[in-house]
Design a protein around this motif. Structure first.
Motif, short mmCIF file in Angstrom:
data_model
loop_
_atom_site.label_atom_id
_atom_site.label_comp_id
_atom_site.label_asym_id
_atom_site.label_seq_id
_atom_site.Cartn_x
_atom_site.Cartn_y
_atom_site.Cartn_z
N VAL A 181 -13.59 -11.95 -1.10
CA VAL A 181 -13.17 -10.59 -0.76
C VAL A 181 -12.72 -9.92 -2.06
N GLN A 188 1.33 8.07 -13.82
CA GLN A 188 1.13 9.51 -14.08
C GLN A 188 2.20 10.03 -15.02
N LEU A 207 -10.58 -11.48 -5.22
CA LEU A 207 -10.65 -11.07 -6.62
C LEU A 207 -10.18 -9.64 -6.70
N SER A 208 -9.21 -9.42 -7.60
CA SER A 208 -8.68 -8.08 -7.77
C SER A 208 -9.17 -7.54 -9.11
N TYR A 243 -3.78 -7.29 -15.14
CA TYR A 243 -2.90 -6.80 -14.05
C TYR A 243 -2.50 -7.94 -13.10
N SER A 244 -1.23 -7.99 -12.75
CA SER A 244 -0.76 -9.11 -11.92
C SER A 244 -0.23 -8.68 -10.55
N LEU A 245 0.26 -7.44 -10.42
CA LEU A 245 0.88 -7.06 -9.14
C LEU A 245 -0.10 -7.03 -7.97
N TRP A 248 3.94 8.36 -17.14
CA TRP A 248 3.72 7.81 -18.48
C TRP A 248 2.61 8.61 -19.18
N ALA A 249 1.53 8.89 -18.44
CA ALA A 249 0.39 9.61 -19.03
C ALA A 249 0.81 11.01 -19.49
N ASP A 274 0.82 -1.23 0.00
CA ASP A 274 0.00 0.00 0.00
C ASP A 274 0.84 1.27 0.00
N ARG A 316 -8.70 -1.05 -8.18
CA ARG A 316 -9.00 0.30 -8.65
C ARG A 316 -10.26 0.37 -9.52
N GLY A 328 -12.32 -4.32 0.08
CA GLY A 328 -11.26 -3.52 0.68
C GLY A 328 -10.70 -2.54 -0.34
N GLY A 373 -11.55 -6.25 -4.33
CA GLY A 373 -10.90 -4.95 -4.24
C GLY A 373 -10.27 -4.61 -5.58
N VAL A 397 7.27 -3.48 -13.82
CA VAL A 397 6.42 -4.61 -13.41
C VAL A 397 7.28 -5.87 -13.27
C1 B12 Z 1 1.53 -1.67 -14.85
C2 B12 Z 1 0.34 -1.06 -15.57
C3 B12 Z 1 -0.15 -1.73 -16.70
C4 B12 Z 1 0.38 -3.08 -17.16
C5 B12 Z 1 0.07 -4.21 -16.15
C6 B12 Z 1 1.05 -5.37 -16.30
C7 B12 Z 1 0.89 -6.42 -15.26
N1 B12 Z 1 1.37 -7.60 -15.56
O1 B12 Z 1 0.38 -6.20 -14.17
C8 B12 Z 1 -0.34 -3.28 -18.53
C9 B12 Z 1 0.70 -3.18 -19.64
C10 B12 Z 1 -1.14 -4.56 -18.73
C11 B12 Z 1 -1.28 -2.09 -18.60
C12 B12 Z 1 -2.18 -1.92 -19.62
C13 B12 Z 1 -3.00 -0.82 -19.76
N2 B12 Z 1 -3.04 0.25 -18.98
CO1 B12 Z 1 -2.18 0.31 -17.28
N3 B12 Z 1 -1.21 0.75 -15.72
C14 B12 Z 1 -0.25 0.14 -15.09
C15 B12 Z 1 0.16 0.96 -13.86
C16 B12 Z 1 1.41 1.77 -14.21
C17 B12 Z 1 0.44 0.17 -12.60
C18 B12 Z 1 -0.67 -0.80 -12.18
C19 B12 Z 1 -0.24 -1.53 -10.94
O2 B12 Z 1 0.13 -2.70 -10.98
N4 B12 Z 1 -0.24 -0.84 -9.79
C20 B12 Z 1 0.22 -1.39 -8.50
C21 B12 Z 1 -0.94 -1.93 -7.67
C22 B12 Z 1 -0.40 -2.70 -6.48
O3 B12 Z 1 -1.68 -0.81 -7.20
P1 B12 Z 1 -3.26 -0.76 -7.30
O4 B12 Z 1 -3.70 -1.34 -8.57
O5 B12 Z 1 -3.68 0.61 -6.99
O6 B12 Z 1 -3.76 -1.75 -6.15
C23 B12 Z 1 -4.03 -1.30 -4.83
C24 B12 Z 1 -5.52 -1.21 -4.53
O7 B12 Z 1 -6.31 -1.05 -5.68
C25 B12 Z 1 -5.85 -2.42 -3.73
N5 B12 Z 1 -6.24 -3.66 -4.38
C26 B12 Z 1 -5.97 -4.13 -5.60
N6 B12 Z 1 -6.51 -5.36 -5.76
C27 B12 Z 1 -7.12 -5.68 -4.61
C28 B12 Z 1 -7.82 -6.83 -4.23
C29 B12 Z 1 -8.36 -6.91 -2.95
C30 B12 Z 1 -9.12 -8.14 -2.56
C31 B12 Z 1 -8.22 -5.82 -2.06
C32 B12 Z 1 -8.85 -5.89 -0.72
C33 B12 Z 1 -7.51 -4.67 -2.43
C34 B12 Z 1 -6.96 -4.62 -3.70
O8 B12 Z 1 -4.65 -2.67 -3.03
C35 B12 Z 1 -3.52 -2.37 -3.88
C36 B12 Z 1 -2.37 -1.87 -3.00
O9 B12 Z 1 -2.71 -0.70 -2.32
C37 B12 Z 1 -1.10 1.85 -13.69
C38 B12 Z 1 -0.88 3.13 -12.89
C39 B12 Z 1 -1.56 3.07 -11.54
N7 B12 Z 1 -2.12 4.11 -11.14
O10 B12 Z 1 -1.58 2.07 -10.86
C40 B12 Z 1 -1.53 2.04 -15.15
C41 B12 Z 1 -2.97 2.42 -15.45
C42 B12 Z 1 -3.94 1.67 -14.55
N8 B12 Z 1 -3.14 1.93 -16.87
C43 B12 Z 1 -3.76 2.72 -17.60
C44 B12 Z 1 -4.00 2.50 -18.98
C45 B12 Z 1 -4.60 3.66 -19.74
C46 B12 Z 1 -3.71 1.28 -19.57
C47 B12 Z 1 -4.03 0.83 -21.00
C48 B12 Z 1 -5.41 1.28 -21.55
C49 B12 Z 1 -2.86 1.32 -21.87
C50 B12 Z 1 -3.01 1.00 -23.35
N9 B12 Z 1 -3.24 2.02 -24.11
O11 B12 Z 1 -2.92 -0.15 -23.75
C51 B12 Z 1 -3.96 -0.70 -20.90
C52 B12 Z 1 -5.32 -1.31 -20.49
C53 B12 Z 1 -5.24 -2.80 -20.23
C54 B12 Z 1 -6.56 -3.37 -19.78
N10 B12 Z 1 -7.03 -4.40 -20.42
O12 B12 Z 1 -7.16 -2.86 -18.88
C55 B12 Z 1 -4.27 3.93 -16.84
C56 B12 Z 1 -5.76 3.79 -16.52
C57 B12 Z 1 -6.47 5.08 -16.67
C58 B12 Z 1 -7.95 4.92 -16.33
N11 B12 Z 1 -8.59 6.00 -16.19
O13 B12 Z 1 -8.48 3.86 -16.16
C59 B12 Z 1 -3.31 3.96 -15.60
C60 B12 Z 1 -3.95 4.54 -14.33
C61 B12 Z 1 -2.07 4.78 -16.00
C62 B12 Z 1 -2.40 6.26 -16.17
N12 B12 Z 1 -2.01 7.10 -15.25
O14 B12 Z 1 -2.97 6.68 -17.10
N13 B12 Z 1 -1.12 -1.28 -17.58
#
Ligand code: B12
Length: 291
Positions: A254, A131, A225-226, A181-183, A133-134, A119, A258, A274, A256, A147
């Motif tokens: 459970v 951000q 399920l994420s 997404y895998s992380l 990248w955007a 987190d 984005r 969550g 969660g 990643v």
């Molecule tokens: C890496 C990444 C990718 C990679 C992922 C590779 C992989 N193997 O994981 C790939 C290349 C697939 C990808 C593709 C795309 N992406 Co992308 N990606 C990202 C990036 C940089 C990081 C995502 C990530 O892993 N974050 C780390 C995790 C740990 O953080 P998190 O998701 O926030 O998770 C937290 C919570 O949500 C919660 N949580 C998550 N799951 C769960 C489950 C449970 C049970 C619980 C309780 C909590 C919980 O806890 C986590 C930790 O706090 C994000 C930027 C961002 N803001 O995150 C953009 C981002 C999500 N992507 C974006 C975009 C635009 C795309 C694409 C459309 C790009 C394109 N033109 O092809 C495609 C769409 C793919 C699709 N089918 O959806 C945009 C989305 C914008 C929007 N408004 O939706 C973002 C925000 C980048 C940006 N700033 O513009 N992407």
């Protein structure tokens, strides 16, 4: 589910890593200060998590972390979350995997849990990268490489967790079709492993029907399920409804991620939702506490 083997080291190696004599390590083993297993030939073997727990509990430094296959500078860096978050982001963009590993291991040694690392370090570092990248300030390869690096770091952190007890409850997790997404899913796995669950992330982009089959085959007590990317279609909601019916009888769902907006959530049934990994941690602890 037999999930993994923890890395184990001989007393000699552990002695070198801690900067003490081999005889001292053997004595600590025999006094129960360090837990160990024995090889078929009767030699002591000490799991890496036991060494790291010892270092953390006694607030000491590793003299030679590299002897345990860890980055040489482990234990010398930042142990506060805010500092480490910034440094992790920089290391990620520079492609410096060893530094990323060192930063997260330092936080573990300072007593931070996996939920905090996810987190407070990994999620914000990736949000920042997204951000950048955007705004055209980071390249696509920075994100892809980031990643990959983080996947490796998480795999190494996994090795530092004690193996779950054979009687521990199972948990499985996935992302649905269309969500690559895998992380987040891997991080959920680590949070649950740390709490003693037999947790396994099945993978990304799984058909809901296949997740349902996994629930029937593996009989987990919890399913996470994420959702990072979700097309809210009637088909999806129907399939999810079927999955929920299967789970309702035997395991808690459970959810969660984005993409799980309020409007989507209102149309899904689940045991818990969550916003972050700490919420997952709290929910998992309410279901199971190891002795
Ligand atoms: C890496 C990444 C990718 C990679 C992922 C590779 C992989 N193997 O994981 C790939 C290349 C697939 C990808 C593709 C795309 N992406 Co992308 N990606 C990202 C990036 C940089 C990081 C995502 C990530 O892993 N974050 C780390 C995790 C740990 O953080 P998190 O998701 O926030 O998770 C937290 C919570 O949500 C919660 N949580 C998550 N799951 C769960 C489950 C449970 C049970 C619980 C309780 C909590 C919980 O806890 C986590 C930790 O706090 C994000 C930027 C961002 N803001 O995150 C953009 C981002 C999500 N992507 C974006 C975009 C635009 C795309 C694409 C459309 C790009 C394109 N033109 O092809 C495609 C769409 C793919 C699709 N089918 O959806 C945009 C989305 C914008 C929007 N408004 O939706 C973002 C925000 C980048 C940006 N700033 O513009 N992407």
């Amino acid at each position: 589910m037999n999930l993994r083997q923890n890395k184990v080291y001989s007393p000699n190696r552990v002695a070198r890593s801690l900067g003490v004599s081999e005889a001292t390590i053997k004595r600590w083993c025999d006094k129960g200060i360090l837990s160990f297993t024995k090889t078929a030939g009767g030699h002591r073997r000490i799991p890496v998590h036991v060494v790291l727990d010892f270092v953390r509990e006694n607030a000491i430094n590793l003299a030679q972390p590299e002897v345990l296959g860890l980055p040489p500078s482990v234990g010398t860096g930042s142990r506060t979350l805010d500092q480490a978050c910034q440094l992790y982001g920089q290391a990620l963009e520079q492609g410096d995997e060893s530094r990323c590993l060192q930063l997260t291991l330092d936080l573990r040694l300072a007593g931070h849990d996996m939920a905090a690392i996810g987190d407070r370090i990994i999620a914000p570092a990736f949000h920042n990268l997204g951000q950048r990248w955007a705004h055209g300030e980071a390249e696509v390869y920075h994100e892809r490489r980031g990643v990959e690096i983080t996947r490796h770091v998480l795999a190494r952190l996994r090795e530092t967790l004690p193996p779950p007890a054979p009687t521990a409850p199972a948990a499985i997790g996935a992302t649905p079709v269309g969500d690559p997404y895998s992380l987040p899913g891997k991080l959920c796995e680590l949070v649950l492993l740390e709490l003693g669950w037999q947790a396994r992330f099945l993978g990304s982009a799984l058909p809901i029907d296949s997740i349902a089959q996994a629930v029937e085959d593996l009989r987990p007590r919890a399913l996470w399920l994420s959702f990072s990317s979700l097309a809210e279609s009637e088909d999806f909601l129907e399939e999810y409804g079927r999955l929920y019916e299967i789970c309702r009888k035997q395991c808690a769902i459970v959810v969660g991620g984005r993409a799980l907006t309020r409007s989507v959530r209102q149309r899904l049934q689940y045991a818990s939702f969550g916003d972050n990994l700490h919420h997952l941690r709290g929910f998992a602890q309410s279901l199971y506490k190891p002795n």
